[in-house]
Each structure stands twice: as structure tokens, then as C-alpha cells.
Design a protein around this motif. Structure first.
Motif, PDB file in Angstrom:
ATOM      1  N   PRO A   7      15.099 -10.855  -3.972  1.00 22.76           N
ATOM      2  CA  PRO A   7      14.048  -9.874  -4.250  1.00 22.76           C
ATOM      3  C   PRO A   7      12.702 -10.341  -3.712  1.00 22.76           C
ATOM      4  N   GLU A   8      11.883  -9.396  -3.275  1.00 24.87           N
ATOM      5  CA  GLU A   8      10.590  -9.712  -2.666  1.00 24.87           C
ATOM      6  C   GLU A   8       9.721 -10.566  -3.575  1.00 24.87           C
ATOM      7  N   GLU A   9       9.814 -10.339  -4.882  1.00 24.57           N
ATOM      8  CA  GLU A   9       8.944 -11.076  -5.808  1.00 24.57           C
ATOM      9  C   GLU A   9       9.253 -12.568  -5.844  1.00 24.57           C
ATOM     10  N   PHE A  10      10.429 -12.974  -5.325  1.00 28.67           N
ATOM     11  CA  PHE A  10      10.791 -14.384  -5.319  1.00 28.67           C
ATOM     12  C   PHE A  10      10.661 -15.000  -3.923  1.00 28.67           C
ATOM     13  N   MET A  11       9.839 -14.392  -3.087  1.00 32.21           N
ATOM     14  CA  MET A  11       9.567 -14.927  -1.756  1.00 32.21           C
ATOM     15  C   MET A  11       8.114 -15.388  -1.663  1.00 32.21           C
ATOM     16  N   GLY A  12       7.839 -16.208  -0.650  1.00 38.38           N
ATOM     17  CA  GLY A  12       6.490 -16.708  -0.451  1.00 38.38           C
ATOM     18  C   GLY A  12       5.867 -16.156   0.818  1.00 38.38           C
ATOM     19  N   VAL A  13       4.556 -16.333   0.928  1.00 35.95           N
ATOM     20  CA  VAL A  13       3.797 -15.901   2.099  1.00 35.95           C
ATOM     21  C   VAL A  13       2.935 -17.066   2.556  1.00 35.95           C
ATOM     22  N   ARG A  14       2.996 -17.377   3.839  1.00 39.13           N
ATOM     23  CA  ARG A  14       2.126 -18.413   4.401  1.00 39.13           C
ATOM     24  C   ARG A  14       1.024 -17.712   5.192  1.00 39.13           C
ATOM     25  N   THR A  15      -0.221 -17.852   4.743  1.00 41.10           N
ATOM     26  CA  THR A  15      -1.291 -17.071   5.360  1.00 41.10           C
ATOM     27  C   THR A  15      -2.663 -17.678   5.088  1.00 41.10           C
ATOM     28  N   MET A  16      -3.623 -17.304   5.934  1.00 39.82           N
ATOM     29  CA  MET A  16      -5.036 -17.561   5.677  1.00 39.82           C
ATOM     30  C   MET A  16      -5.743 -16.273   5.250  1.00 39.82           C
ATOM     31  N   LYS A  17      -4.998 -15.170   5.206  1.00 36.29           N
ATOM     32  CA  LYS A  17      -5.587 -13.853   4.956  1.00 36.29           C
ATOM     33  C   LYS A  17      -5.339 -13.394   3.527  1.00 36.29           C
ATOM     34  N   LEU A  18      -5.506 -14.299   2.579  1.00 37.96           N
ATOM     35  CA  LEU A  18      -5.276 -13.978   1.180  1.00 37.96           C
ATOM     36  C   LEU A  18      -6.235 -12.889   0.708  1.00 37.96           C
ATOM     37  N   LYS A  19      -7.472 -12.947   1.139  1.00 34.84           N
ATOM     38  CA  LYS A  19      -8.454 -11.936   0.742  1.00 34.84           C
ATOM     39  C   LYS A  19      -7.991 -10.540   1.134  1.00 34.84           C
ATOM     40  N   GLN A  20      -7.484 -10.382   2.348  1.00 30.86           N
ATOM     41  CA  GLN A  20      -7.011  -9.084   2.815  1.00 30.86           C
ATOM     42  C   GLN A  20      -5.804  -8.608   2.001  1.00 30.86           C
ATOM     43  N   LEU A  21      -4.887  -9.536   1.701  1.00 28.85           N
ATOM     44  CA  LEU A  21      -3.724  -9.170   0.899  1.00 28.85           C
ATOM     45  C   LEU A  21      -4.135  -8.669  -0.484  1.00 28.85           C
ATOM     46  N   LEU A  22      -5.146  -9.308  -1.075  1.00 29.22           N
ATOM     47  CA  LEU A  22      -5.608  -8.897  -2.391  1.00 29.22           C
ATOM     48  C   LEU A  22      -6.332  -7.555  -2.320  1.00 29.22           C
ATOM     49  N   GLN A  23      -7.098  -7.342  -1.275  1.00 33.78           N
ATOM     50  CA  GLN A  23      -7.754  -6.043  -1.121  1.00 33.78           C
ATOM     51  C   GLN A  23      -6.721  -4.922  -1.012  1.00 33.78           C
ATOM     52  N   ASP A  24      -5.623  -5.210  -0.310  1.00 34.86           N
ATOM     53  CA  ASP A  24      -4.568  -4.199  -0.161  1.00 34.86           C
ATOM     54  C   ASP A  24      -3.899  -3.866  -1.493  1.00 34.86           C
ATOM     55  N   LYS A  25      -3.935  -4.819  -2.445  1.00 39.38           N
ATOM     56  CA  LYS A  25      -3.317  -4.590  -3.750  1.00 39.38           C
ATOM     57  C   LYS A  25      -4.271  -3.926  -4.748  1.00 39.38           C
ATOM     58  N   LEU A  26      -5.510  -3.670  -4.308  1.00 39.74           N
ATOM     59  CA  LEU A  26      -6.507  -3.058  -5.190  1.00 39.74           C
ATOM     60  C   LEU A  26      -7.090  -1.787  -4.553  1.00 39.74           C
ATOM     61  N   PRO A  27      -6.228  -0.868  -4.113  1.00 39.63           N
ATOM     62  CA  PRO A  27      -6.734   0.330  -3.417  1.00 39.63           C
ATOM     63  C   PRO A  27      -7.549   1.255  -4.324  1.00 39.63           C
ATOM     64  N   HIS A  28      -7.367   1.128  -5.641  1.00 40.75           N
ATOM     65  CA  HIS A  28      -8.059   2.007  -6.577  1.00 40.75           C
ATOM     66  C   HIS A  28      -9.478   1.526  -6.884  1.00 40.75           C
ATOM     67  N   ARG A  29      -9.838   0.343  -6.391  1.00 41.30           N
ATOM     68  CA  ARG A  29     -11.177  -0.188  -6.605  1.00 41.30           C
ATOM     69  C   ARG A  29     -12.049   0.061  -5.371  1.00 41.30           C
ATOM     70  N   PRO A  30     -13.357   0.238  -5.572  1.00 43.85           N
ATOM     71  CA  PRO A  30     -14.247   0.478  -4.419  1.00 43.85           C
ATOM     72  C   PRO A  30     -14.183  -0.675  -3.422  1.00 43.85           C
ATOM     73  N   ALA A  31     -13.864  -0.362  -2.174  1.00 40.83           N
ATOM     74  CA  ALA A  31     -13.658  -1.403  -1.164  1.00 40.83           C
ATOM     75  C   ALA A  31     -14.900  -2.257  -0.967  1.00 40.83           C
ATOM     76  N   GLU A  32     -16.087  -1.631  -1.080  1.00 43.15           N
ATOM     77  CA  GLU A  32     -17.325  -2.378  -0.822  1.00 43.15           C
ATOM     78  C   GLU A  32     -17.625  -3.389  -1.921  1.00 43.15           C
ATOM     79  N   GLU A  33     -16.985  -3.253  -3.079  1.00 39.18           N
ATOM     80  CA  GLU A  33     -17.224  -4.175  -4.185  1.00 39.18           C
ATOM     81  C   GLU A  33     -16.126  -5.228  -4.333  1.00 39.18           C
ATOM     82  N   THR A  34     -14.992  -4.994  -3.692  1.00 35.67           N
ATOM     83  CA  THR A  34     -13.821  -5.837  -3.932  1.00 35.67           C
ATOM     84  C   THR A  34     -13.970  -7.239  -3.384  1.00 35.67           C
ATOM     85  N   ALA A  35     -14.546  -7.365  -2.190  1.00 39.39           N
ATOM     86  CA  ALA A  35     -14.570  -8.655  -1.492  1.00 39.39           C
ATOM     87  C   ALA A  35     -15.230  -9.750  -2.322  1.00 39.39           C
ATOM     88  N   GLY A  36     -16.394  -9.453  -2.887  1.00 45.76           N
ATOM     89  CA  GLY A  36     -17.122 -10.465  -3.646  1.00 45.76           C
ATOM     90  C   GLY A  36     -16.393 -10.880  -4.909  1.00 45.76           C
TER      91      GLY A  36
END
Length: 377
Positions: free
Chosen positions: A59-88
Motif C-alpha cells: 500500500p502507498e502509505e507504507f512506501m517512502g519518498v526521497r526528495t528535496m521538495k518536501l514543501k511542495q508535497l505538503l502544499q499539494d496536501k493542503l489544497p483547501h488552505r490559501p496558497a499564499e499563506e501555506t508556505a510560511g
């Protein structure tokens, strides 16, 4: 007693360049005084992870991701929040856990995180949106110290491996956070050819489909590619108890991981130059051995390289030599409870040496059973 599940593969590749060095040449190594083809362990580990994900072996939940783009991944998981406020707010949440972002928004180095860890960071940002909003207005240095202790503790507790099987298998090292490092449960050797090799060169030309002259003579591109063809010995050793520990004591998940790893290890083929060579060659032999005393690579079966013969292939000779070398070592260093299960397309592995499997599916199930027996599951 400790137990190790070993994987021994003999795999012949047609002309290819699966893993190249900085000059574009196939990687190689000296072994037994002779030049051998080599495919790095990191290359095969990436191929194992790619197979596991692309074929949904877990299952996907038991896999890992190797990345430097953690911020982007988290932004993608918060589409309901204002994009301009999410980064900080994301930056403040990661700072609470001890992770820093560079000015470009990427982490300072490649992180190896479980999908559950990433989702947990997204949940943290969502739950503490207003609190993180206060921290983001401060300097990077003061952002963490301004957060409530419970938020900092929650952020730090996220980095527990997330029960990601590939993180548990191959480990991770976060230089700034040694407390969340994971020692690998699985060691993977560089694959080497059982025989000596010589690099070959493919001189190629290409012609423009829209020629400048009437006769279309001449080449519009000239170059060369280095390649080799080799019968590889591949080896990995999996500490079953360590795998369970890395997966937070979840034996059922560990056994599923063993079965999935068996499939992925066998099907793993590096992607290097495959559009040019299409070297999709499956192993002739796969042996899984449960060792009780200590792991034992059988690479020294090929310290003296296999020699070309008209009546026997490199693969056949390699599989036969592998069995003979294991018998020799087993008498001296083995344990009475050591056990083999194997899949052999050559007919060279002794039929009395362990238990045969007729398919990869059956082999993976038997590997799981060996691990379960060791765990008392």
C-alpha cells in the motif's frame, strides 16, 4: 539467535549499459585480479523501490519518498488552505521538527521520508494553522522557539519512519537529526560479473530525415556508446528482526515486506540506456537462504572467473559454482537450521539442496514462510 534472509541471483544481461560512471562508460571493478562488470548497490536499490511502487506491491502509505521538495508535497496536501499563506506555515512546522529549508524552498539535502510522515506534517500544519501563523512572522532563528512546546513535541514525534518499508529496508541518515536516523535492515552488494569483461564500443551515425542535398549522403550525427554484456551475481542480506524493529514491531507488515521485497528484488532492472539496449533479461537463478549464524556472500565462488565454454553457458557454470561454493562454506561456517528455497531455470542447482519453487509468486510466498518461521509467527 539472529537470522538473515539472503538473496542470491544469477542474471545474464544482453549488451547494455545499465549503470554508467561520470564518463558514460559501464561501471566496472577489479575482482580476483580481473576486470568485472559492476552495477552499484544504489542503482539496484532504486530499481527495487521503483518496482515496488509501480507494481503496487505494498500500500502507498507504507512506501517512502526521497526528495528535496518536501514543501511542495505538503502544499499539494493542503489544497483547501490559501496558497499564499501555506508556505510560511509549512516552513515553521518543519523548523519545529528540526528541518530547514533553503531560500529556494527546498530542503538542504535529500530527505527519505515515509508517506505517513509527510501526511502527518500536512495534518500538523492544518491543525495548528493559527499558531504557525504567528511563528512564520518571526525570523527563521526565532520561529521554532516561539511555538508552544506541544506543537514542537508533535512535530518531532512525526519523524519515526512512518512504517515505510523502503526506509526500514535501506535506512536513512539525516545529518542534522541523528535521533531519527534508521539503520538499514537490508544490505545490498554491488552486482559483479562472474567472468571477466572487456568494454565494447558502438560507433553510430544518424541521418537527418530532411537532408540538405538531393542524394541524402553523409551522416548528420556521429558518436559512440560504451557497453558490455555480463552474467551478474547479485546478493542482498536482510536482517528479519531489524526489519520488524524498524517497522515499529509490526510483524505482519514485516512479512508482507519480505514477500514484496522478493518480488521487487527479482524484477528490479536498472533503467540506464534501456531505450538503446532494451536489456530486460530476467534471472536464471534466484535463491533465498535463511542463515542463522551470520550472512555469507557467495561472491568468492567467482574469484577465479568463469571461463567461456562451447558446451556450457556462463549462467549454467555460475549457478553450479554457486551451489558448490555454498556447500563448501556451509560445512565450516553454516548452521544446521540454514534452509534454501530456490527458483532455477538452468537445471544446475542440486534438487536436494533446499526446496524448489515453480514461479516467482511461489518463491516469494516461501521466502515469507521462512521469515515467519524465524519470527515464530
Amino acid at each position: 539467535m539472529s537470522a538473515f534472509l539472503e538473496f542470491h541471483l544469477i542474471q545474464n544481461f544482453a549488451p547494455s549499459n545499465l549503470n554508467r560512471d561520470d564518463t558514460g562508460a559501464p561501471k566496472d571493478a577489479l575482482f580476483g585480479g580481473h576486470r568485472r562488470a559492476r552495477v552499484s548497490s544504489q542503482c539496484f536499490k532504486r530499481a527495487v523501490r521503483d518496482v515496488a511502487r509501480s507494481q503496487s506491491l505494498l500500500p502507498e502509505e507504507f512506501m517512502g519518498v526521497r526528495t528535496m521538495k518536501l514543501k511542495q508535497l505538503l502544499q499539494d496536501k493542503l489544497p483547501h488552505r490559501p496558497a499564499e499563506e501555506t508556505a510560511g506555515k509549512i516552513e515553521a512546522a518543519l523548523a519545529a521538527a528540526g528541518l530547514k529549508l533553503k531560500d529556494g524552498g527546498k530542503t538542504e539535502y535529500l530527505l527519505f521520508l515515509g508517506e505517513r510522515e509527510i501526511s502527518a506534517f500536512a495534518t500538523l500544519v492544518d491543525q495548528h494553522w493559527d499558531v504557525l501563523g504567528g511563528a512564520e512572522k518571526k525570523s527563521k532563528k526565532d520561529a521554532k522557539s516561539s511555538l508552544p512546546k506541544e506543537v514542537i513535541d508533535q512535530a518531532k514525534s512525526i519523524l519515526d519512519g512512518g512504517k515505510a518499508v523502503d526506509v526500514a529496508l535501506f535506512g536513512r541518515m539525516l545529518a542534522d537529526l541523528p535521533s531519527v536516523n534508521k539503520d538499514a535492515a537490508c544490505q545490498v552488494a554491488h552486482a559483479i560479473s562472474t567472468h571477466k569483461v572487456t568494454r565494447e564500443f558502438d560507433y553510430f551515425t544518424a541521418v537527418d530525415d530532411v537532408p540538405d542535398n538531393d542524394d541524402g549522403a553523409g551522416a548528420d550525427m556521429i558518436g559512440q556508446i560504451e557497453f558490455n554484456s555480463a552474467t551478474l551475481y547479485r546478493y542482498a542480506a536482510l536482517d528479519v528482526a531489524k526489519l520488524v524493529s524498524n517497522l515499529q514491531g509490526d510483524q505482519a507488515l514485516a512479512l508482507s515486506a519480505v514477500e514484496a521485497f522478493t518480488h521487487a528484488m527479482v524484477r528490479a532492472i536498472p533503467s540506464g540506456k534501456q531505450n538503446t539496449f532494451a536489456a530486460h533479461n530476467m534471472p536464471q537463478f534466484v535463491g533465498v537462504c535463511l542463515r542463522h549464524a551470520s550472512p555469507m556472500s557467495l561472491a568468492n565462488a567467482f574469484e577465479k572467473p568463469v571461463q567461456p565454454r562451447s558446451d556450457a553457458s556462463y549462467s549454467d557454470q555460475s549457478i553450479k559454482g554457486l551451489a558448490e561454493h555454498d556447500d563448501k562454506l556451509g560445512k565450516v561456517y553454516g548452521h544446521p537450521d540454514d534452509a534454501w528455497v530456490w527458483l532455477d531455470l538452468s537445471g544446475q542447482w542440486p534438487s536436494e539442496k533446499g526446496t524448489s519453487a515453480a514461479s516467482l509468486i511461489e518463491l516469494a510466498q516461501k521466502a515469507r514462510q521462512l521469515a515467519a518461521k524465524n519470527l515464530g509467527a
